[in-house]
Motif scaffolding. Structure first.
Motif, PDB file in Angstrom:
ATOM      1  N   THR A  13     -63.796 -26.423  52.225  1.00 23.58           N
ATOM      2  CA  THR A  13     -64.574 -26.434  50.979  1.00 23.58           C
ATOM      3  C   THR A  13     -66.035 -26.109  51.262  1.00 23.58           C
ATOM      4  N   GLY A  14     -66.229 -24.960  51.896  1.00 18.99           N
ATOM      5  CA  GLY A  14     -67.572 -24.424  52.029  1.00 18.99           C
ATOM      6  C   GLY A  14     -68.010 -23.825  50.708  1.00 18.99           C
ATOM      7  N   ARG A  15     -68.958 -22.899  50.762  1.00 17.59           N
ATOM      8  CA  ARG A  15     -69.521 -22.361  49.519  1.00 17.59           C
ATOM      9  C   ARG A  15     -68.479 -21.637  48.677  1.00 17.59           C
ATOM     10  N   ILE A  16     -67.657 -20.801  49.301  1.00 13.73           N
ATOM     11  CA  ILE A  16     -66.679 -20.046  48.523  1.00 13.73           C
ATOM     12  C   ILE A  16     -65.531 -20.945  48.078  1.00 13.73           C
ATOM     13  N   GLY A  17     -65.091 -21.846  48.942  1.00 16.02           N
ATOM     14  CA  GLY A  17     -64.039 -22.776  48.553  1.00 16.02           C
ATOM     15  C   GLY A  17     -64.441 -23.618  47.355  1.00 16.02           C
ATOM     16  N   GLU A  18     -65.653 -24.138  47.378  1.00 16.96           N
ATOM     17  CA  GLU A  18     -66.118 -24.943  46.247  1.00 16.96           C
ATOM     18  C   GLU A  18     -66.342 -24.079  45.008  1.00 16.96           C
ATOM     19  N   ALA A  19     -66.819 -22.840  45.207  1.00 19.58           N
ATOM     20  CA  ALA A  19     -66.995 -21.939  44.060  1.00 19.58           C
ATOM     21  C   ALA A  19     -65.665 -21.668  43.373  1.00 19.58           C
ATOM     22  N   LEU A  20     -64.600 -21.542  44.156  1.00 19.96           N
ATOM     23  CA  LEU A  20     -63.275 -21.340  43.566  1.00 19.96           C
ATOM     24  C   LEU A  20     -62.870 -22.555  42.740  1.00 19.96           C
ATOM     25  N   ILE A  21     -63.088 -23.735  43.278  1.00 21.51           N
ATOM     26  CA  ILE A  21     -62.770 -24.960  42.531  1.00 21.51           C
ATOM     27  C   ILE A  21     -63.534 -24.997  41.211  1.00 21.51           C
ATOM     28  N   ALA A  22     -64.833 -24.702  41.275  1.00 21.79           N
ATOM     29  CA  ALA A  22     -65.661 -24.728  40.068  1.00 21.79           C
ATOM     30  C   ALA A  22     -65.189 -23.693  39.051  1.00 21.79           C
ATOM     31  N   GLY A  23     -64.829 -22.508  39.525  1.00 19.94           N
ATOM     32  CA  GLY A  23     -64.371 -21.456  38.622  1.00 19.94           C
ATOM     33  C   GLY A  23     -63.057 -21.796  37.955  1.00 19.94           C
ATOM     34  N   LEU A  24     -62.134 -22.349  38.713  1.00 14.46           N
ATOM     35  CA  LEU A  24     -60.842 -22.742  38.147  1.00 14.46           C
ATOM     36  C   LEU A  24     -61.007 -23.801  37.071  1.00 14.46           C
ATOM     37  N   LEU A  25     -61.926 -24.730  37.301  1.00 10.86           N
ATOM     38  CA  LEU A  25     -62.143 -25.810  36.340  1.00 10.86           C
ATOM     39  C   LEU A  25     -62.906 -25.339  35.107  1.00 10.86           C
ATOM     40  N   SER A  26     -63.977 -24.561  35.323  1.00 14.71           N
ATOM     41  CA  SER A  26     -64.810 -24.152  34.191  1.00 14.71           C
ATOM     42  C   SER A  26     -64.067 -23.233  33.229  1.00 14.71           C
ATOM     43  N   SER A  27     -63.112 -22.480  33.740  1.00 15.66           N
ATOM     44  CA  SER A  27     -62.338 -21.569  32.886  1.00 15.66           C
ATOM     45  C   SER A  27     -61.221 -22.295  32.143  1.00 15.66           C
ATOM     46  N   GLY A  28     -60.872 -23.491  32.617  1.00 18.16           N
ATOM     47  CA  GLY A  28     -59.758 -24.211  32.032  1.00 18.16           C
ATOM     48  C   GLY A  28     -58.405 -23.750  32.539  1.00 18.16           C
ATOM     49  N   TRP A  29     -58.402 -22.845  33.536  1.00 17.78           N
ATOM     50  CA  TRP A  29     -57.126 -22.337  34.078  1.00 17.78           C
ATOM     51  C   TRP A  29     -56.353 -23.438  34.780  1.00 17.78           C
ATOM     52  N   ARG A  30     -57.093 -24.368  35.358  1.00 18.41           N
ATOM     53  CA  ARG A  30     -56.495 -25.559  35.942  1.00 18.41           C
ATOM     54  C   ARG A  30     -57.348 -26.770  35.574  1.00 18.41           C
ATOM     55  N   THR A  31     -56.701 -27.939  35.515  1.00 18.85           N
ATOM     56  CA  THR A  31     -57.413 -29.173  35.205  1.00 18.85           C
ATOM     57  C   THR A  31     -57.778 -29.900  36.498  1.00 18.85           C
ATOM     58  N   LYS A  32     -58.572 -30.940  36.366  1.00 19.80           N
ATOM     59  CA  LYS A  32     -58.979 -31.722  37.531  1.00 19.80           C
ATOM     60  C   LYS A  32     -57.778 -32.325  38.259  1.00 19.80           C
ATOM     61  N   SER A  39     -61.556 -31.609  53.358  1.00 19.95           N
ATOM     62  CA  SER A  39     -62.725 -31.300  54.174  1.00 19.95           C
ATOM     63  C   SER A  39     -62.643 -32.138  55.443  1.00 19.95           C
ATOM     64  N   ARG A  40     -63.294 -31.661  56.493  1.00 17.67           N
ATOM     65  CA  ARG A  40     -63.285 -32.421  57.744  1.00 17.67           C
ATOM     66  C   ARG A  40     -64.187 -33.643  57.671  1.00 17.67           C
ATOM     67  N   ARG A  41     -65.161 -33.629  56.737  1.00 21.69           N
ATOM     68  CA  ARG A  41     -66.161 -34.690  56.692  1.00 21.69           C
ATOM     69  C   ARG A  41     -65.955 -35.597  55.478  1.00 21.69           C
ATOM     70  N   ALA A  42     -65.982 -36.894  55.717  1.00 16.71           N
ATOM     71  CA  ALA A  42     -65.777 -37.859  54.635  1.00 16.71           C
ATOM     72  C   ALA A  42     -66.866 -37.749  53.576  1.00 16.71           C
ATOM     73  N   GLU A  43     -68.106 -37.472  53.995  1.00 17.53           N
ATOM     74  CA  GLU A  43     -69.184 -37.357  53.013  1.00 17.53           C
ATOM     75  C   GLU A  43     -68.999 -36.138  52.110  1.00 17.53           C
ATOM     76  N   ASP A  50     -67.159 -36.571  43.432  1.00 16.85           N
ATOM     77  CA  ASP A  50     -68.216 -36.897  42.469  1.00 16.85           C
ATOM     78  C   ASP A  50     -68.582 -35.696  41.597  1.00 16.85           C
ATOM     79  N   ARG A  51     -68.658 -34.525  42.206  1.00 13.02           N
ATOM     80  CA  ARG A  51     -69.142 -33.338  41.487  1.00 13.02           C
ATOM     81  C   ARG A  51     -68.083 -32.737  40.575  1.00 13.02           C
ATOM     82  N   HIS A  52     -66.829 -32.752  41.005  1.00 13.85           N
ATOM     83  CA  HIS A  52     -65.798 -32.037  40.250  1.00 13.85           C
ATOM     84  C   HIS A  52     -64.702 -32.941  39.687  1.00 13.85           C
ATOM     85  N   GLY A  53     -64.649 -34.182  40.123  1.00 18.05           N
ATOM     86  CA  GLY A  53     -63.655 -35.101  39.600  1.00 18.05           C
ATOM     87  C   GLY A  53     -62.245 -34.860  40.105  1.00 18.05           C
TER      88      GLY A  53
END
Length: 274
Positions: A13-32, A39-43, A50-53
């Motif tokens: 979930t780097g920049r492009i991975g997260e951008a894909l998540i955001a795009g899928l959600l904002s379009s309504g093509w997929r729900t949360k 991700s490898r890191r817990a933080e 927190d950001r995308h639910g």
């Protein structure tokens, strides 16, 4: 465990991975509830939640196991370790979409059960603002339905073009590396504006908006680049004087050589060269 036909897993979930998540959600093509991520890191997991639910975890196998589309969005040097981890959990009912640069579908398929459909893509960095473009190709076991599913997902990052896998190195050289070429051109033009007495702020605004507007003309009006250039170039005017200098400096040949070099390097990386 049955595959959920609506579930999309994003592993990495780097920049492009997260951008894909955001795009899928904002379009309504997929729900949360239909998107999961790892991700490898817990933080980072906490940030995604927190950001995308969405549900996120450090457990790659748990994320990948029930998803109809498994998006592998890690760096090329990390993909084999990831596939070794999730490979036993992936079935032929799932589709694996890799956006790891210079990684052939055959390399990915070697880490998966026989018959698992693999689709390979090469998006570029404007995907992070949903104005990217991705080349897309099918692996040995992917049919049109698998490619269409991957294409529909990637369309939320921008445009998608289907190509045979032999063309993916060229896609990498032209559009994958392309933003760097435009950034170098923008840098040179901005510095030219400074030389001519413009402030950096004004010069930057002039150059960036000119690049954006030109791209939209070429795309939206379906203009050929020669047509647009000739429209701007008046006999004996300022533009033809500039074009003459660019041609004398060999700029066109330099671009041809540069993009060829990028393609050659992409091939070397795909073959495992350092």
């Amino acid at each position: 465990m049955a595959v959920d036909e609506r579930r999309i897993a994003v592993l990495g979930t780097g920049r492009i991975g997260e951008a894909l998540i955001a795009g899928l959600l904002s379009s309504g093509w997929r729900t949360k509830d239909e998107i999961v991520a790892s991700s490898r890191r817990a933080e980072r997991v906490a940030e995604l939640t927190d950001r995308h639910g969405i549900w996120a975890t450090v457990d790659n196998v748990a994320v990948a196991s029930r998803a109809a589309l498994v998006v592998v969005a890690v760096k090329p040097q990390d993909i084999e370790a990831l596939l070794g981890e999730i490979g036993p959990a992936i079935t032929t009912e799932q589709t694996v979409l890799s956006i790891a640069a210079a990684t052939p579908t055959a390399t990915i398929e070697r880490h998966l059960a026989d018959g698992v459909p693999v689709v390979r893509a090469m998006p570029n960095t404007p995907s992070t603002v949903h104005e990217g473009i991705a080349g897309l190709c099918a692996g040995a076991h992917a049919d049109d339905a698998h490619v269409t599913l991957a294409e529909e997902a990637l369309a939320h990052l921008g445009s998608v073009v289907r190509v045979p896998e032999r063309s993916m190195d060229a896609v990498t050289a032209v559009s994958g590396s392309g933003p760097a070429y435009f950034a170098l051109l923008a840098e040179a033009m901005i510095e030219a504006g400074l030389l001519l007495g413009l402030s950096r702020e004004v010069s930057t605004q002039l150059v960036v908006q000119t690049m954006l507007g030109t791209a939209k003309q070429l795309r939206d009006e379906r203009m050929h680049p020669v047509e647009l250039r000739e429209m701007v170039t008046s006999p004996g005017g300022t533009t033809i004087a500039a074009i003459r200098e660019l041609e004398s400096a060999g700029v066109r040949a330099a671009f041809l050589n540069a993009i060829q070099a990028a393609m050659n390097r992409s091939r070397e990386l795909a073959e495992g060269a350092d």
